[in-house]
Design a protein around this motif. Structure first.
Motif, PDB file in Angstrom:
ATOM      1  N   GLU A 307       0.847  -1.187   0.000  1.00  0.00           N
ATOM      2  CA  GLU A 307       0.000   0.000   0.000  1.00  0.00           C
ATOM      3  C   GLU A 307       0.886   1.241   0.000  1.00  0.00           C
ATOM      4  O   GLU A 307       1.792   1.365   0.821  1.00  0.00           O
ATOM      5  N   VAL A 308       0.600   2.185  -0.903  1.00  0.00           N
ATOM      6  CA  VAL A 308       1.441   3.372  -1.047  1.00  0.00           C
ATOM      7  C   VAL A 308       0.562   4.620  -1.087  1.00  0.00           C
ATOM      8  O   VAL A 308      -0.314   4.739  -1.951  1.00  0.00           O
ATOM      9  N   SER A 309       0.810   5.548  -0.157  1.00  0.00           N
ATOM     10  CA  SER A 309       0.135   6.856  -0.155  1.00  0.00           C
ATOM     11  C   SER A 309       1.194   7.929  -0.332  1.00  0.00           C
ATOM     12  O   SER A 309       2.123   8.033   0.476  1.00  0.00           O
ATOM     13  N   LEU A 310       1.071   8.729  -1.392  1.00  0.00           N
ATOM     14  CA  LEU A 310       2.117   9.674  -1.771  1.00  0.00           C
ATOM     15  C   LEU A 310       1.613  11.110  -1.770  1.00  0.00           C
ATOM     16  O   LEU A 310       0.486  11.385  -2.182  1.00  0.00           O
ATOM     17  N   LYS A 311       2.475  12.019  -1.346  1.00  0.00           N
ATOM     18  CA  LYS A 311       2.254  13.449  -1.549  1.00  0.00           C
ATOM     19  C   LYS A 311       3.024  13.834  -2.807  1.00  0.00           C
ATOM     20  O   LYS A 311       4.245  13.657  -2.880  1.00  0.00           O
ATOM     21  N   LEU A 312       2.319  14.322  -3.816  1.00  0.00           N
ATOM     22  CA  LEU A 312       2.971  14.655  -5.074  1.00  0.00           C
ATOM     23  C   LEU A 312       3.995  15.767  -4.881  1.00  0.00           C
ATOM     24  O   LEU A 312       3.777  16.708  -4.116  1.00  0.00           O
ATOM     25  N   GLN A 313       5.106  15.653  -5.592  1.00  0.00           N
ATOM     26  CA  GLN A 313       6.220  16.583  -5.467  1.00  0.00           C
ATOM     27  C   GLN A 313       6.200  17.616  -6.593  1.00  0.00           C
ATOM     28  O   GLN A 313       5.624  17.403  -7.654  1.00  0.00           O
ATOM     29  N   ASN A 314       6.873  18.755  -6.342  1.00  0.00           N
ATOM     30  CA  ASN A 314       7.026  19.823  -7.333  1.00  0.00           C
ATOM     31  C   ASN A 314       5.679  20.346  -7.823  1.00  0.00           C
ATOM     32  O   ASN A 314       5.485  20.625  -9.018  1.00  0.00           O
ATOM     33  N   VAL A 315       4.741  20.475  -6.889  1.00  0.00           N
ATOM     34  CA  VAL A 315       3.408  20.970  -7.204  1.00  0.00           C
ATOM     35  C   VAL A 315       2.816  21.543  -5.920  1.00  0.00           C
ATOM     36  O   VAL A 315       3.248  21.195  -4.814  1.00  0.00           O
ATOM     37  N   GLU A 316       1.817  22.402  -6.054  1.00  0.00           N
ATOM     38  CA  GLU A 316       1.274  23.083  -4.880  1.00  0.00           C
ATOM     39  C   GLU A 316       0.443  22.186  -3.975  1.00  0.00           C
ATOM     40  O   GLU A 316       0.318  22.424  -2.775  1.00  0.00           O
ATOM     41  N   CYS A 317      -0.149  21.119  -4.525  1.00  0.00           N
ATOM     42  CA  CYS A 317      -0.975  20.231  -3.703  1.00  0.00           C
ATOM     43  C   CYS A 317      -1.229  18.946  -4.459  1.00  0.00           C
ATOM     44  O   CYS A 317      -0.991  18.851  -5.664  1.00  0.00           O
ATOM     45  N   GLY A 318      -1.751  17.960  -3.750  1.00  0.00           N
ATOM     46  CA  GLY A 318      -2.149  16.719  -4.401  1.00  0.00           C
ATOM     47  C   GLY A 318      -1.555  15.483  -3.757  1.00  0.00           C
ATOM     48  O   GLY A 318      -0.382  15.461  -3.370  1.00  0.00           O
ATOM     49  N   GLU A 319      -2.394  14.461  -3.605  1.00  0.00           N
ATOM     50  CA  GLU A 319      -1.968  13.172  -3.061  1.00  0.00           C
ATOM     51  C   GLU A 319      -2.460  12.067  -3.978  1.00  0.00           C
ATOM     52  O   GLU A 319      -3.438  12.236  -4.707  1.00  0.00           O
ATOM     53  N   LEU A 320      -1.774  10.920  -3.905  1.00  0.00           N
ATOM     54  CA  LEU A 320      -2.130   9.788  -4.745  1.00  0.00           C
ATOM     55  C   LEU A 320      -2.056   8.504  -3.921  1.00  0.00           C
ATOM     56  O   LEU A 320      -1.150   8.333  -3.110  1.00  0.00           O
ATOM     57  N   GLU A 321      -3.025   7.631  -4.138  1.00  0.00           N
ATOM     58  CA  GLU A 321      -3.065   6.349  -3.439  1.00  0.00           C
ATOM     59  C   GLU A 321      -2.917   5.217  -4.444  1.00  0.00           C
ATOM     60  O   GLU A 321      -3.630   5.164  -5.444  1.00  0.00           O
ATOM     61  N   LEU A 322      -1.956   4.310  -4.171  1.00  0.00           N
ATOM     62  CA  LEU A 322      -1.650   3.213  -5.076  1.00  0.00           C
ATOM     63  C   LEU A 322      -1.598   1.890  -4.327  1.00  0.00           C
ATOM     64  O   LEU A 322      -1.485   1.863  -3.101  1.00  0.00           O
ATOM     65  N   GLU A 323      -1.625   0.805  -5.094  1.00  0.00           N
ATOM     66  CA  GLU A 323      -1.318  -0.513  -4.558  1.00  0.00           C
ATOM     67  C   GLU A 323      -0.402  -1.205  -5.558  1.00  0.00           C
ATOM     68  O   GLU A 323      -0.702  -1.266  -6.751  1.00  0.00           O
ATOM     69  N   LEU A 324       0.737  -1.707  -5.071  1.00  0.00           N
ATOM     70  CA  LEU A 324       1.679  -2.438  -5.904  1.00  0.00           C
ATOM     71  C   LEU A 324       1.543  -3.926  -5.624  1.00  0.00           C
ATOM     72  O   LEU A 324       1.273  -4.342  -4.502  1.00  0.00           O
TER      73      LEU A 324
END
Length: 331
Positions: A307-324
């Protein structure tokens, strides 16, 4: 060939029956590209059954050219099965894609090298070198519509307009990485009040992307993308874009995922044998990565998932949720 009904996928029994009936047709018991027996993979949009080695070459072309699915591990949608049935399988597809195979060009065999295999598959499907000339699609930076003849003959084939003359050598793979892009949260605005986001994932020169979700800063994809992992793998790179109709797509953030913890945990699971459902690893949140929280690696029904929860980089806002999910080559 037979389709095993197992715990890997949730394809409805009725759809499995339709695929099984298609497999019984002449030519579908061997790989469409190299002739290897009992292919366990398919290109859903091209409409052919292929072996493991050729599936790696197809994935190298990108999912916009060939969408590779496992016959036993992946969930098949109605549209994907309809597409396979409409084509009719290997014999029908090869009658078009190999209609003008030059005398000096030999099809790969099951023992053919990776480079030769990829060169043939790229020429066959991406460069369209063996198609009947009236069916070929040429471009000059713009999409060219299919002729009426190609509409009739190609059926549900997806032939790329992104024609490239560069032939890239294929490398040895150690496994497959299934990336499930689940959802985005509070993504950046790139249009007037919203964005039309899609996600691109890449390992080395391989790329795959999700569908575009229009006018949504909190999109839900739940879309699975597949990449082959080479011996000398690096980070899984991820970028989010806003789709634009009349200009270049705008970047909406990016991130990198270290897949070493997942591969290490999967190696332990393979070495020790089938483990019960349990946590077997963790990628720790730190100032050097984009994690929102520690990324947990679990065994679930015999499969190694992260399970991966990421804060997007080089941008003002945004998160992404993934599963590998790690998939050994023997699958």
């Amino acid at each position: 060939m037979s389709i095993r009904q197992n715990n890997y996928g949730k394809t409805p029994p009725g759809n499995l029956k339709r695929l099984k009936e298609l497999l019984l047709k002449s030519g579908n018991h061997i790989c469409a590209d190299c002739g290897a027996p009992d292919p366990k993979w398919a290109s859903a949009n091209i409409g052919v059954f292929i072996c493991l080695k050729c599936s790696g070459a197809h994935r190298s072309l990108g999912s916009h050219i060939s969408k590779v699915l496992s016959m036993t591990l992946d969930d098949w949608s109605d549209d994907e099965i309809d597409s396979m049935i409409e084509v009719g399988g290997n014999s029908s597809a090869n009658a078009i894609y190999e209609a003008y195979l030059p005398t000096g060009i030999k099809k790969p065999s099951p023992e053919t090298s990776h480079d030769e295999r990829l060169s043939f598959i790229r020429s066959k499907y991406e460069l369209q070198e063996f198609l009947k000339p009236s069916l070929r699609i040429t471009t000059s930076g713009k999409s060219t519509p299919y002729s009426s003849e190609s509409q009739k003959s190609l059926g549900s084939f997806r032939v790329s307009n992104n024609i490239s003359q560069k032939k890239v050598g294929m490398v040895e793979f150690i496994g497959l990485l299934k990336v499930k892009v689940i959802k985005g949260t509070n993504l950046a605005v790139r249009d007037i009040l919203t964005s039309d986001p899609y996600v691109v994932v890449a390992i080395g020169k391989q790329k795959a992307q999700t569908m575009v979700i229009n006018s949504n800063l909190n999109p839900v994809w739940n879309e699975e993308l597949m990449l082959s992992v080479p011996h000398n793998y690096g980070a899984l790179k991820l970028q989010v874009y806003d789709k634009d109709m009349f200009s270049a797509d705008d970047i909406m953030g990016e991130a990198e995922i270290d897949i070493q913890p997942l591969i290490t945990a999967a190696s332990v699971q393979e070495y020790t044998g089938m483990l019960p459902d349990m946590q077997i690893g963790k990628w720790l949140k730190s100032n050097d990565n984009a994690l929102i929280k520690d990324s947990i690696i679990n065994v679930v029904d015999g499969k190694v998932k992260q399970e991966v929860s990421l804060k997007l980089q080089n941008v003002e806002c945004g998160e992404l949720e993934l599963e590998l999910e790690w998939m050994p080559l023997q699958q």
